[in-house]
Design an enzyme around this catalytic site. Sequence first.
Site, PDB file in Angstrom:
ATOM      1  N   LYS A 124     -33.850 -27.292   4.886  1.00 41.21           N
ATOM      2  CA  LYS A 124     -33.203 -28.417   4.216  1.00 41.21           C
ATOM      3  C   LYS A 124     -33.968 -29.716   4.458  1.00 41.21           C
ATOM      4  O   LYS A 124     -34.282 -30.455   3.518  1.00 41.21           O
ATOM      5  CB  LYS A 124     -31.770 -28.577   4.718  1.00 41.21           C
ATOM      6  CG  LYS A 124     -31.057 -29.821   4.186  1.00 41.21           C
ATOM      7  CD  LYS A 124     -29.674 -29.977   4.785  1.00 41.21           C
ATOM      8  CE  LYS A 124     -29.690 -30.654   6.121  1.00 41.21           C
ATOM      9  NZ  LYS A 124     -29.555 -32.129   6.034  1.00 41.21           N
ATOM     10  N   ASN A 125     -34.261 -30.004   5.727  1.00 43.77           N
ATOM     11  CA  ASN A 125     -34.898 -31.279   6.046  1.00 43.77           C
ATOM     12  C   ASN A 125     -36.310 -31.370   5.483  1.00 43.77           C
ATOM     13  O   ASN A 125     -36.775 -32.464   5.158  1.00 43.77           O
ATOM     14  CB  ASN A 125     -34.913 -31.486   7.564  1.00 43.77           C
ATOM     15  CG  ASN A 125     -33.525 -31.758   8.123  1.00 43.77           C
ATOM     16  OD1 ASN A 125     -32.626 -32.151   7.393  1.00 43.77           O
ATOM     17  ND2 ASN A 125     -33.353 -31.538   9.413  1.00 43.77           N
ATOM     18  N   ARG A 131     -28.584 -44.514  13.723  1.00 42.89           N
ATOM     19  CA  ARG A 131     -29.742 -44.072  12.954  1.00 42.89           C
ATOM     20  C   ARG A 131     -30.246 -45.164  12.005  1.00 42.89           C
ATOM     21  O   ARG A 131     -30.312 -44.985  10.788  1.00 42.89           O
ATOM     22  CB  ARG A 131     -29.421 -42.801  12.160  1.00 42.89           C
ATOM     23  CG  ARG A 131     -29.067 -41.642  13.056  1.00 42.89           C
ATOM     24  CD  ARG A 131     -29.356 -40.306  12.431  1.00 42.89           C
ATOM     25  NE  ARG A 131     -28.419 -39.967  11.384  1.00 42.89           N
ATOM     26  CZ  ARG A 131     -28.400 -38.787  10.771  1.00 42.89           C
ATOM     27  NH1 ARG A 131     -29.269 -37.858  11.094  1.00 42.89           N
ATOM     28  NH2 ARG A 131     -27.531 -38.534   9.833  1.00 42.89           N
ATOM     29  N   ARG A 166     -23.493 -28.823   3.471  1.00 45.10           N
ATOM     30  CA  ARG A 166     -24.652 -29.696   3.333  1.00 45.10           C
ATOM     31  C   ARG A 166     -25.902 -29.083   3.947  1.00 45.10           C
ATOM     32  O   ARG A 166     -27.015 -29.453   3.580  1.00 45.10           O
ATOM     33  CB  ARG A 166     -24.387 -31.058   3.985  1.00 45.10           C
ATOM     34  CG  ARG A 166     -23.358 -31.920   3.263  1.00 45.10           C
ATOM     35  CD  ARG A 166     -23.210 -33.284   3.926  1.00 45.10           C
ATOM     36  NE  ARG A 166     -24.529 -33.867   4.143  1.00 45.10           N
ATOM     37  CZ  ARG A 166     -24.959 -34.311   5.323  1.00 45.10           C
ATOM     38  NH1 ARG A 166     -24.194 -34.226   6.385  1.00 45.10           N
ATOM     39  NH2 ARG A 166     -26.154 -34.827   5.439  1.00 45.10           N
ATOM     40  N   ASP A 186     -30.465 -31.272  16.662  1.00 42.29           N
ATOM     41  CA  ASP A 186     -29.679 -30.558  15.658  1.00 42.29           C
ATOM     42  C   ASP A 186     -29.202 -29.189  16.130  1.00 42.29           C
ATOM     43  O   ASP A 186     -28.456 -28.514  15.412  1.00 42.29           O
ATOM     44  CB  ASP A 186     -30.483 -30.399  14.367  1.00 42.29           C
ATOM     45  CG  ASP A 186     -30.462 -31.645  13.504  1.00 42.29           C
ATOM     46  OD1 ASP A 186     -29.690 -32.571  13.801  1.00 42.29           O
ATOM     47  OD2 ASP A 186     -31.216 -31.702  12.512  1.00 42.29           O
ATOM     48  N   CYS A 219     -24.016 -38.113   7.917  1.00 39.49           N
ATOM     49  CA  CYS A 219     -23.138 -37.748   9.026  1.00 39.49           C
ATOM     50  C   CYS A 219     -22.912 -38.929   9.972  1.00 39.49           C
ATOM     51  O   CYS A 219     -23.817 -39.711  10.222  1.00 39.49           O
ATOM     52  CB  CYS A 219     -23.751 -36.595   9.822  1.00 39.49           C
ATOM     53  SG  CYS A 219     -23.671 -34.997   8.993  1.00 39.49           S
TER      54      CYS A 219
END
Length: 421
Positions: A22-23, A123, A400, A308, A118
């Site tokens: 995903k990233n 961040r 997600r 993560d 999120c």
Amino acid sequence: MDKIIVTGGAALKGRIPISGAKNACLTLMPAALLTDEPLTLTNAPRLADIHTMKELLSSLGCEIASLQEGRVLALGTQTISNHLAHYDIVRKMRASILVLGPLLAREGRGVVSLPGGCAIGARPVDLHLRGLEAMGAVLDLRDGYVDANAPGGLKGAVFEFPMVSVGATENLLMAATLAKGTTVLKNAAREPEIVDLARCLRAMGAQIEGEGTSTLTIEGVDRLGGATHRVVADRIELGTYMIAPAIAGGEVVFEGAERSLISSFADKLEAADVEVADVDGGLRVRRKNGAVRAVDFETEPFPGFPTDLQAQLMTLLTLAEGRSTVAEKIFENRFMHVPELIRMGAKIDIDGSTAVVDGVSELRGAPVMASDLRASASLVLAGLAAQGETIVNRVYHLDRGYERVEKKLSACGANIERVSE
């Protein structure tokens, strides 16, 4: 709203294919803004965040076709028709800020809403902005938007990140490909997703050296062309699913997995008495001798332990023999899964950025609430081992980052289902 119901106690046996990252995909997709030629991404994951990025890029003029049931994305941006990344889209996902560098590099203009995502900490995007300013961008922050201009184009610069930032490294790397002159990024992120992006950009004609190290050197070119690129395997999905046979028992082979993507995590699993073995086409995971052992770990930038996967490994350690200490060094608000695990019988004490986990003999099923993407995954994992039924609510967070987690786990024997209210 969907919820996931897990009945614990079933040992797992089978194979789980690991999707594209995903990233990585969320970073590769904005690269389509850098060229007027087609960019084709294969091994793309089918996730809510990917859909959001498609929506955002389409709003800027990128034409996107999903092929092979969404596994292939064909992107083309002959003309950037709009320079505004609107709040209504950007608020859904922090990765939206990654369109700013490409917009500035190709068009000299970009207006991007400050992002959402999120709720796991501040961040901030200040490193993105400071780096772009070093390359000659003029920024105006007002009404929740970044209005960026580089009328004469971006210029090469030397920029040292005061702290490692994956997103800022990605943004500046893309911007630098079309900047005039040489850009040197020091203390850059080293994650596999950065390496994957650099490989794709190089296939498009960029001149990049140093990916995988802390110093990236980019020689700007006049234009980039099209390319076809395969998205790297998702190391976070891999690590999450590796916990499943460790916590529930059994043995699972993960297809397409490479230990090099996740070596620090695999090392901790082995320290906890979980076997991680290379097999043909992937990795096999199983517990060695019954209960797992307590281990201590702290999150760090790659190649250290990934933040993560902190919640997922902590969940396993709730059932370990002994006391474990978990230090979260990346985000200041990433223990939101802890109260839900305590509801299931876990014994965890938090002191600032450190959690102390004393292993218990069992977890008990309960209704729990997902607070963010990785926390939701940890609660599903807890449910696999818990006595009775666990109901995970607000699973839109889970969607997600994971492709229909219930299908991949049930194929290995888990008692798990998705229910729509």
